[in-house]
Design a protein around this motif. Structure first.
Motif, PDB file in Angstrom:
ATOM      1  N   MET A   1       0.796  -1.205   0.000  1.00 61.03           N
ATOM      2  CA  MET A   1       0.000   0.000   0.000  1.00 61.03           C
ATOM      3  C   MET A   1       0.837   1.268   0.000  1.00 61.03           C
ATOM      4  N   THR A   2       2.099   1.153  -0.185  1.00 60.39           N
ATOM      5  CA  THR A   2       2.925   2.358  -0.225  1.00 60.39           C
ATOM      6  C   THR A   2       2.613   3.180  -1.462  1.00 60.39           C
ATOM      7  N   ARG A   3       2.090   2.545  -2.475  1.00 62.91           N
ATOM      8  CA  ARG A   3       1.776   3.250  -3.720  1.00 62.91           C
ATOM      9  C   ARG A   3       0.744   4.352  -3.472  1.00 62.91           C
ATOM     10  N   GLY A   4      -0.288   4.088  -2.696  1.00 66.25           N
ATOM     11  CA  GLY A   4      -1.317   5.074  -2.393  1.00 66.25           C
ATOM     12  C   GLY A   4      -0.740   6.265  -1.655  1.00 66.25           C
ATOM     13  N   ASN A   5       0.168   6.025  -0.743  1.00 71.95           N
ATOM     14  CA  ASN A   5       0.800   7.100   0.005  1.00 71.95           C
ATOM     15  C   ASN A   5       1.645   7.970  -0.924  1.00 71.95           C
ATOM     16  N   GLN A   6       2.348   7.345  -1.830  1.00 69.15           N
ATOM     17  CA  GLN A   6       3.171   8.085  -2.782  1.00 69.15           C
ATOM     18  C   GLN A   6       2.286   8.969  -3.663  1.00 69.15           C
ATOM     19  N   ARG A   7       1.163   8.433  -4.083  1.00 64.27           N
ATOM     20  CA  ARG A   7       0.237   9.179  -4.928  1.00 64.27           C
ATOM     21  C   ARG A   7      -0.292  10.403  -4.182  1.00 64.27           C
ATOM     22  N   ASP A   8      -0.650  10.216  -2.925  1.00 57.84           N
ATOM     23  CA  ASP A   8      -1.155  11.338  -2.115  1.00 57.84           C
ATOM     24  C   ASP A   8      -0.090  12.402  -1.903  1.00 57.84           C
ATOM     25  N   SER A   9       1.122  11.980  -1.633  1.00 57.88           N
ATOM     26  CA  SER A   9       2.190  12.955  -1.402  1.00 57.88           C
ATOM     27  C   SER A   9       2.524  13.706  -2.688  1.00 57.88           C
ATOM     28  N   ASP A  10       2.507  13.015  -3.813  1.00 57.44           N
ATOM     29  CA  ASP A  10       2.759  13.678  -5.094  1.00 57.44           C
ATOM     30  C   ASP A  10       1.650  14.672  -5.428  1.00 57.44           C
ATOM     31  N   ARG A  11       0.406  14.310  -5.117  1.00 58.79           N
ATOM     32  CA  ARG A  11      -0.718  15.202  -5.371  1.00 58.79           C
ATOM     33  C   ARG A  11      -0.598  16.460  -4.509  1.00 58.79           C
ATOM     34  N   ALA A  12      -0.220  16.299  -3.250  1.00 63.54           N
ATOM     35  CA  ALA A  12      -0.048  17.444  -2.348  1.00 63.54           C
ATOM     36  C   ALA A  12       1.098  18.336  -2.823  1.00 63.54           C
ATOM     37  N   LYS A  13       2.161  17.726  -3.297  1.00 60.71           N
ATOM     38  CA  LYS A  13       3.304  18.482  -3.798  1.00 60.71           C
ATOM     39  C   LYS A  13       2.916  19.295  -5.037  1.00 60.71           C
ATOM     40  N   ALA A  14       2.140  18.688  -5.925  1.00 61.69           N
ATOM     41  CA  ALA A  14       1.694  19.378  -7.133  1.00 61.69           C
ATOM     42  C   ALA A  14       0.775  20.545  -6.783  1.00 61.69           C
ATOM     43  N   GLN A  15      -0.122  20.358  -5.824  1.00 61.57           N
ATOM     44  CA  GLN A  15      -1.017  21.436  -5.410  1.00 61.57           C
ATOM     45  C   GLN A  15      -0.242  22.609  -4.823  1.00 61.57           C
ATOM     46  N   LYS A  16       0.767  22.308  -4.027  1.00 61.48           N
ATOM     47  CA  LYS A  16       1.592  23.361  -3.431  1.00 61.48           C
ATOM     48  C   LYS A  16       2.331  24.142  -4.515  1.00 61.48           C
ATOM     49  N   LYS A  17       2.829  23.447  -5.526  1.00 66.23           N
ATOM     50  CA  LYS A  17       3.536  24.096  -6.617  1.00 66.23           C
ATOM     51  C   LYS A  17       2.604  25.009  -7.413  1.00 66.23           C
ATOM     52  N   LEU A  18       1.368  24.565  -7.659  1.00 63.18           N
ATOM     53  CA  LEU A  18       0.405  25.370  -8.394  1.00 63.18           C
ATOM     54  C   LEU A  18      -0.024  26.609  -7.614  1.00 63.18           C
ATOM     55  N   GLN A  19      -0.109  26.512  -6.306  1.00 62.75           N
ATOM     56  CA  GLN A  19      -0.493  27.660  -5.494  1.00 62.75           C
ATOM     57  C   GLN A  19       0.573  28.742  -5.534  1.00 62.75           C
ATOM     58  N   GLY A  20       1.827  28.361  -5.649  1.00 57.95           N
ATOM     59  CA  GLY A  20       2.916  29.319  -5.695  1.00 57.95           C
ATOM     60  C   GLY A  20       3.013  30.036  -7.032  1.00 57.95           C
ATOM     61  N   ALA A  21       2.446  29.440  -8.067  1.00 58.26           N
ATOM     62  CA  ALA A  21       2.530  30.032  -9.398  1.00 58.26           C
ATOM     63  C   ALA A  21       1.568  31.209  -9.515  1.00 58.26           C
ATOM     64  N   LYS A  22       1.956  32.183 -10.304  1.00 64.05           N
ATOM     65  CA  LYS A  22       1.094  33.330 -10.560  1.00 64.05           C
ATOM     66  C   LYS A  22      -0.040  32.861 -11.465  1.00 64.05           C
ATOM     67  N   SER A  23      -1.262  33.115 -11.062  1.00 61.15           N
ATOM     68  CA  SER A  23      -2.381  32.533 -11.783  1.00 61.15           C
ATOM     69  C   SER A  23      -2.932  33.419 -12.883  1.00 61.15           C
ATOM     70  N   LYS A  24      -2.842  34.743 -12.733  1.00 61.45           N
ATOM     71  CA  LYS A  24      -3.419  35.586 -13.768  1.00 61.45           C
ATOM     72  C   LYS A  24      -2.677  36.904 -13.873  1.00 61.45           C
ATOM     73  N   ASN A  25      -2.992  37.645 -14.888  1.00 62.04           N
ATOM     74  CA  ASN A  25      -2.375  38.932 -15.145  1.00 62.04           C
ATOM     75  C   ASN A  25      -2.923  39.958 -14.158  1.00 62.04           C
TER      76      ASN A  25
END
Length: 64
Positions: A1-25
């Motif tokens: 079941m480590t695969r599910g944990n990896q998927r969750d951590s990757d999803r959280a990492k991606a969300q954090k990266k998107l929040q840091g990005a400038k979203s609009k002009n």
């Protein structure tokens, strides 16, 4: 079941990266227009210099 944990951590990492990005002009219309005009002025100046250099090379080439 480590695969599910990896998927969750990757999803959280991606969300954090998107929040840091400038979203609009955030520039207003006049600020954006001014920036476009400044960039166009710089490019016209570069083109003028390149044309002068090309003309000078052509003139010196014909004299030889």
């Amino acid at each position: 079941m480590t695969r599910g944990n990896q998927r969750d951590s990757d999803r959280a990492k991606a969300q954090k990266k998107l929040q840091g990005a400038k979203s609009k002009n955030t520039m207003s219309g006049t600020e954006f227009q001014k920036q476009k005009e400044d960039a166009a002025l710089i490019m016209r100046e570069k083109q003028r210099k390149a044309d002068e250099k090309k003309a000078a090379e052509a003139a010196s080439g014909k004299k030889k």
